[in-house]
Scaffold this motif. Structure first.
Motif, PDB file in Angstrom:
ATOM      1  N   ASP A   7     -18.064 -29.922  10.058  1.00  0.00           N
ATOM      2  CA  ASP A   7     -16.692 -29.715  10.512  1.00  0.00           C
ATOM      3  C   ASP A   7     -15.908 -28.773   9.616  1.00  0.00           C
ATOM      4  O   ASP A   7     -14.735 -28.500   9.881  1.00  0.00           O
ATOM      5  CB  ASP A   7     -15.945 -31.059  10.598  1.00  0.00           C
ATOM      6  CG  ASP A   7     -16.367 -31.887  11.792  1.00  0.00           C
ATOM      7  OD1 ASP A   7     -17.011 -31.326  12.699  1.00  0.00           O
ATOM      8  OD2 ASP A   7     -16.062 -33.096  11.814  1.00  0.00           O
ATOM      9  N   ALA A  22     -11.842 -28.799  10.418  1.00  0.00           N
ATOM     10  CA  ALA A  22     -11.319 -28.556  11.764  1.00  0.00           C
ATOM     11  C   ALA A  22      -9.997 -29.264  12.001  1.00  0.00           C
ATOM     12  O   ALA A  22      -9.309 -28.984  12.984  1.00  0.00           O
ATOM     13  CB  ALA A  22     -12.345 -28.993  12.810  1.00  0.00           C
ATOM     14  N   VAL A  63      -9.829 -25.771  18.185  1.00  0.00           N
ATOM     15  CA  VAL A  63     -10.877 -24.791  18.486  1.00  0.00           C
ATOM     16  C   VAL A  63     -10.850 -23.756  17.364  1.00  0.00           C
ATOM     17  O   VAL A  63      -9.783 -23.226  17.024  1.00  0.00           O
ATOM     18  CB  VAL A  63     -10.642 -24.109  19.845  1.00  0.00           C
ATOM     19  CG1 VAL A  63     -11.731 -23.073  20.106  1.00  0.00           C
ATOM     20  CG2 VAL A  63     -10.605 -25.139  20.960  1.00  0.00           C
ATOM     21  N   ARG A  64     -12.018 -23.470  16.805  1.00  0.00           N
ATOM     22  CA  ARG A  64     -12.075 -22.588  15.642  1.00  0.00           C
ATOM     23  C   ARG A  64     -12.917 -21.355  15.912  1.00  0.00           C
ATOM     24  O   ARG A  64     -13.823 -21.360  16.742  1.00  0.00           O
ATOM     25  CB  ARG A  64     -12.688 -23.308  14.439  1.00  0.00           C
ATOM     26  CG  ARG A  64     -11.995 -24.566  14.037  1.00  0.00           C
ATOM     27  CD  ARG A  64     -12.633 -25.135  12.793  1.00  0.00           C
ATOM     28  NE  ARG A  64     -14.021 -25.545  12.989  1.00  0.00           N
ATOM     29  CZ  ARG A  64     -14.819 -25.950  12.026  1.00  0.00           C
ATOM     30  NH1 ARG A  64     -14.384 -25.957  10.783  1.00  0.00           N
ATOM     31  NH2 ARG A  64     -16.053 -26.344  12.270  1.00  0.00           N
ATOM     32  N   ARG A  65     -12.621 -20.336  15.162  1.00  0.00           N
ATOM     33  CA  ARG A  65     -13.452 -19.125  15.148  1.00  0.00           C
ATOM     34  C   ARG A  65     -13.136 -18.355  13.882  1.00  0.00           C
ATOM     35  O   ARG A  65     -12.077 -18.518  13.262  1.00  0.00           O
ATOM     36  CB  ARG A  65     -13.170 -18.246  16.362  1.00  0.00           C
ATOM     37  CG  ARG A  65     -11.756 -17.682  16.378  1.00  0.00           C
ATOM     38  CD  ARG A  65     -11.604 -16.578  17.400  1.00  0.00           C
ATOM     39  NE  ARG A  65     -10.275 -15.967  17.337  1.00  0.00           N
ATOM     40  CZ  ARG A  65     -10.018 -14.704  17.641  1.00  0.00           C
ATOM     41  NH1 ARG A  65     -10.992 -13.893  18.037  1.00  0.00           N
ATOM     42  NH2 ARG A  65      -8.789 -14.218  17.548  1.00  0.00           N
ATOM     43  N   THR A  75      -7.882 -21.477  13.352  1.00  0.00           N
ATOM     44  CA  THR A  75      -8.005 -22.777  14.000  1.00  0.00           C
ATOM     45  C   THR A  75      -6.831 -22.960  14.945  1.00  0.00           C
ATOM     46  O   THR A  75      -5.670 -22.905  14.521  1.00  0.00           O
ATOM     47  CB  THR A  75      -8.008 -23.916  12.966  1.00  0.00           C
ATOM     48  OG1 THR A  75      -9.031 -23.672  11.989  1.00  0.00           O
ATOM     49  CG2 THR A  75      -8.262 -25.263  13.632  1.00  0.00           C
ATOM     50  N   LYS A 548     -29.297 -23.513  17.136  1.00  0.00           N
ATOM     51  CA  LYS A 548     -28.426 -24.526  17.733  1.00  0.00           C
ATOM     52  C   LYS A 548     -27.918 -25.533  16.699  1.00  0.00           C
ATOM     53  O   LYS A 548     -26.966 -26.269  16.982  1.00  0.00           O
ATOM     54  CB  LYS A 548     -29.167 -25.256  18.847  1.00  0.00           C
ATOM     55  CG  LYS A 548     -29.518 -24.367  20.039  1.00  0.00           C
ATOM     56  CD  LYS A 548     -30.315 -25.121  21.087  1.00  0.00           C
ATOM     57  CE  LYS A 548     -30.674 -24.203  22.244  1.00  0.00           C
ATOM     58  NZ  LYS A 548     -31.517 -24.902  23.273  1.00  0.00           N
ATOM     59  N   ARG A 550     -26.644 -24.658  13.816  1.00  0.00           N
ATOM     60  CA  ARG A 550     -25.480 -24.118  13.117  1.00  0.00           C
ATOM     61  C   ARG A 550     -24.222 -24.809  13.644  1.00  0.00           C
ATOM     62  O   ARG A 550     -24.182 -25.282  14.775  1.00  0.00           O
ATOM     63  CB  ARG A 550     -25.364 -22.618  13.355  1.00  0.00           C
ATOM     64  CG  ARG A 550     -26.532 -21.798  12.832  1.00  0.00           C
ATOM     65  CD  ARG A 550     -26.398 -20.336  13.248  1.00  0.00           C
ATOM     66  NE  ARG A 550     -26.397 -20.222  14.706  1.00  0.00           N
ATOM     67  CZ  ARG A 550     -25.914 -19.198  15.380  1.00  0.00           C
ATOM     68  NH1 ARG A 550     -25.338 -18.195  14.726  1.00  0.00           N
ATOM     69  NH2 ARG A 550     -25.968 -19.163  16.697  1.00  0.00           N
ATOM     70  N   ASN A 551     -23.194 -24.861  12.823  1.00  0.00           N
ATOM     71  CA  ASN A 551     -21.953 -25.438  13.339  1.00  0.00           C
ATOM     72  C   ASN A 551     -21.248 -24.429  14.245  1.00  0.00           C
ATOM     73  O   ASN A 551     -21.780 -23.335  14.511  1.00  0.00           O
ATOM     74  CB  ASN A 551     -21.056 -25.951  12.208  1.00  0.00           C
ATOM     75  CG  ASN A 551     -20.358 -24.838  11.429  1.00  0.00           C
ATOM     76  OD1 ASN A 551     -20.591 -23.651  11.643  1.00  0.00           O
ATOM     77  ND2 ASN A 551     -19.501 -25.218  10.517  1.00  0.00           N
ATOM     78  N   ASP A 552     -20.073 -24.777  14.742  1.00  0.00           N
ATOM     79  CA  ASP A 552     -19.386 -23.923  15.699  1.00  0.00           C
ATOM     80  C   ASP A 552     -18.974 -22.585  15.110  1.00  0.00           C
ATOM     81  O   ASP A 552     -18.658 -21.644  15.855  1.00  0.00           O
ATOM     82  CB  ASP A 552     -18.150 -24.648  16.262  1.00  0.00           C
ATOM     83  CG  ASP A 552     -17.204 -25.109  15.169  1.00  0.00           C
ATOM     84  OD1 ASP A 552     -17.677 -25.546  14.110  1.00  0.00           O
ATOM     85  OD2 ASP A 552     -15.979 -25.051  15.384  1.00  0.00           O
ATOM     86  N   LEU A 553     -18.991 -22.459  13.789  1.00  0.00           N
ATOM     87  CA  LEU A 553     -18.667 -21.198  13.122  1.00  0.00           C
ATOM     88  C   LEU A 553     -19.904 -20.401  12.730  1.00  0.00           C
ATOM     89  O   LEU A 553     -19.802 -19.331  12.138  1.00  0.00           O
ATOM     90  CB  LEU A 553     -17.823 -21.480  11.880  1.00  0.00           C
ATOM     91  CG  LEU A 553     -16.450 -22.122  12.147  1.00  0.00           C
ATOM     92  CD1 LEU A 553     -15.804 -22.554  10.832  1.00  0.00           C
ATOM     93  CD2 LEU A 553     -15.547 -21.161  12.906  1.00  0.00           C
TER      94      LEU A 553
END
Length: 603
Positions: A7, A22, A63-65, A75, A548, A550-553
């Motif tokens: 996270d 997050a 939601v992050r990027r 975020t 898959k 990897r985290n969302d970043l």
């Protein structure tokens, strides 16, 4: 309780790095350098150990990027009312004082924001003295450290922390700029223009990313891994750390917790190859120069890991006041593995120096080998027969590890190649005899005929994922029946739900309680072996399965656990370097480590 390791996102300024969750909590930051004491350490405890929350008072999700091609983290918090607010976190680059900037922007509707700024120096053990310098400007001091917080939001001091609540409407902006300085030598830093610093930081990272020459199928994953590796690099010394954290557990609640804020020599060859094949020659050269400075001197005192500046002393001690990540104790500061004999280090250093000559990056004016290669091999001649602690740094005692002996073979092999190709003066006939002797010994004592596999150590009946490196360093051809048998045994004994363990801790006694996640770098080595064996469909399937995790970043830790997700120190350079090299293998049709090693080399 600490949030899941996956996270978190990392921001950094090429001096140090911070982890932000997050939920908007900055939970880890060592200042002013990667290996300094942490002034926010709630990652390894709770809010009482130092954190900085900046988020809406209530929200449904976030939601992050990363902004494209950068380490600028955005975020976006979404509230039940539909209101949205974005927090942008980054660390400006190239400034005299290291700093963290956090910008709040109202995106839609109206949000009630909250911040709680609670620094704790000395790894969460020392509450600072707070002082209001002027309206919306506060200072926190402990010993030699001063951090100065400026904002356009009204703040108040509550029970030793700085807090605030305020409304942000669509189109409105709030900023927070936190700067580190020396409390007794330097004046209070000048104010930062947050939005100007944001533009500069985005431009810097974007320009760096644009230099990449990798155009393969996995460009996004490689780009993020390269940015992560760069973010773990010291702009001053050229070295890069294994991870910005200490003691994130390999098993949650367990004791496999180590300090990774150091530079490991064994990361060298894979890192150089990845950097060079992606167009980052400057970074590869800086790493090699760091290496040459760090390892010069008496080879008897060669360390397995060093500080970012080449520092050699890393006494290990326990921060007993920290409860650890989700109760995982001990929290270790320093790493006594630096004093272990690990023979593979010699092979990695010699391989790196060989590649440096081939790529025109040799870090010394004196190319005779007298300063580096010859002393290393002279010492290795005397000690290669000794047991060591191995790649995995066993603390139970030294053994005759097979992979260690193979890397001793690599050291002499690369020395011979440097004599033959680059004219260094060395006792090449003697080296050839030693190389042949090591090869024969490994094949005789490290191979179990009943298992049809090489084993973790001489006389052992256990396999080890490090054996996947044998064909990748040129010890035997990938098609050799002994290599094929070893890969099959590793698949049979170490694959768990599609992921590879480095070894079975329930069967192998390593001095610690059993249990850990799947070691991600080993899984990428399996991809590389599949590629060099021509098993392309299996290679691609396993690689894409790993992506898959990897985290969302796009970040990876050291290991992955089916129940806990990402575990171990985070983000982990070794995992990202391995990802880069596997992606390159698909483009090259082979491992980068095999590109310039002829298959007819004498054993």
């Amino acid at each position: 309780m600490s949030e899941a390791i996956g996270d978190y996102g990392m921001i950094g300024d090429l001096r140090t790095a911070a982890l932000v969750s997050a939920t908007g909590r900055l939970a880890w930051l060592c200042w002013p350098d990667f290996d300094s004491q942490a002034c926010f350490a709630s990652l390894l405890g709770d809010e009482a150990n130092g954190s900085w929350l900046l988020a809406p008072k209530s929200f449904n999700c976030s939601v992050r990027r990363y902004l494209p091609g950068t380490l600028v983290l955005e975020t976006t918090f979404i509230e039940a009312t539909g209101a949205r607010v974005a927090v942008t976190d980054f660390m400006p680059l190239g400034k005299r004082q290291s700093s963290v900037v956090r910008i709040v922007r109202g995106v839609a509707g109206r949000s009630r924001m909250r911040t709680c700024f609670a620094p704790r120096f000395d790894y969460g053990n020392a509450q600072p003295r707070l002082e209001q310098l002027e309206d919306c400007t506060w200072s926190a001091v402990t010993g030699p450290h001063r951090i100065t917080l400026r904002t356009n939001v009204q703040l108040r001091c509550e029970k030793g922390d700085i807090e605030s609540e305020w409304l942000v409407h669509e189109g409105e902006t709030s900023f927070f700029a936190l700067q580190h300085s020396n409390s007794y030598l330097e004046p209070i830093p000048s104010a930062i223009n947050a939005e100007h610093a944001e533009r500069e930081t985005i431009a810097h990272w974007s320009e760096w990313t644009s230099r990449s020459t990798y155009q393969g199928q996995y460009r996004d994953a490689v780009e993020r891994s390269m940015l992560t590796l760069k973010g773990l690099t010291s702009a001053e010394s050229g070295g890069f750390i294994a991870a910005p954290t200490t003691s994130l557990p390999e098993k949650v609640g367990g004791r496999r917790n180590w300090d990774y804020r150091f530079c490991w020599l064994r990361d060298t060859t894979f890192s150089i190859l990845g950097l060079m094949h992606c167009g980052y020659r400057t970074e590869a050269k800086a790493w090699l120069e760091w290496l040459s400075r760090s390892v010069q001197g008496n080879p008897k005192t060669l360390k397995t890991l060093y500080g970012l500046t080449g520092k050699r002393e890393h006494s290990e001690w326990e921060a007993k006041w920290l409860p650890g990540y989700r109760g995982s104790k001990p929290v270790q500061i320093g790493n006594k593995a630096s004093d272990q004999l690990q023979l593979d280090t010699f092979g990695e250093v010699m391989d790196a120096l060989y590649r440096a000559r081939r790529m025109g990056l040799y870090p010394l004016e004196d190319r005779s080998g007298r300063a580096l290669e010859l002393p290393l091999l002279e010492h290795l001649e005397k000690i290669w027969t000794e047991p060591d602690c191995g790649l995995w740094e066993f603390r139970l005692g030294p053994q005759q590890f097979t992979q260690s002996k193979v890397m001793a073979w690599v050291a002499f092999d690369r020395g011979i190649r440097m004599v033959e190709k680059y004219g260094i003066k060395g006792p090449v006939d003697r080296w050839r005899k030693i190389r042949s002797k090591i090869h024969k010994q490994v094949c005789d004592r490290g191979f179990h005929r009943g298992m049809n596999s090489f084993t973790q150590a001489y006389g052992s009946k256990h396999v080890d994922a490090s054996l996947l490196l044998l064909p990748l360093v040129g010890f035997l051809p990938p098609s050799d029946p002994r290599i094929c048998g070893t890969v099959k045994a590793i698949e049979k004994n170490l694959l768990r739900k599609g992921l590879l363990l480095r070894y079975d801790t329930k069967r192998v006694t390593d001095g610690l309680p059993a249990g850990e996640g799947a070691f991600l770098a080993c899984n990428f080595w399996l991809v590389d072996v599949y590629v060099v064996q021509g098993r392309m469909a299996e290679a691609r399937a396993h690689f894409e399965r790993l992506l898959k995790f990897r985290n969302d970043l796009g970040l990876l830790s050291e290991e992955y656990d089916a129940k806990q997700g990402l575990v171990g120190n985070f983000p982990q350079a070794f995992s990202h370097v391995a990802l880069i090299n596997s992606a390159l293998a698909f483009e090259l049709g082979t491992s980068a480590r095999l590109l310039d090693l002829d298959s007819t080399q004498s054993r």
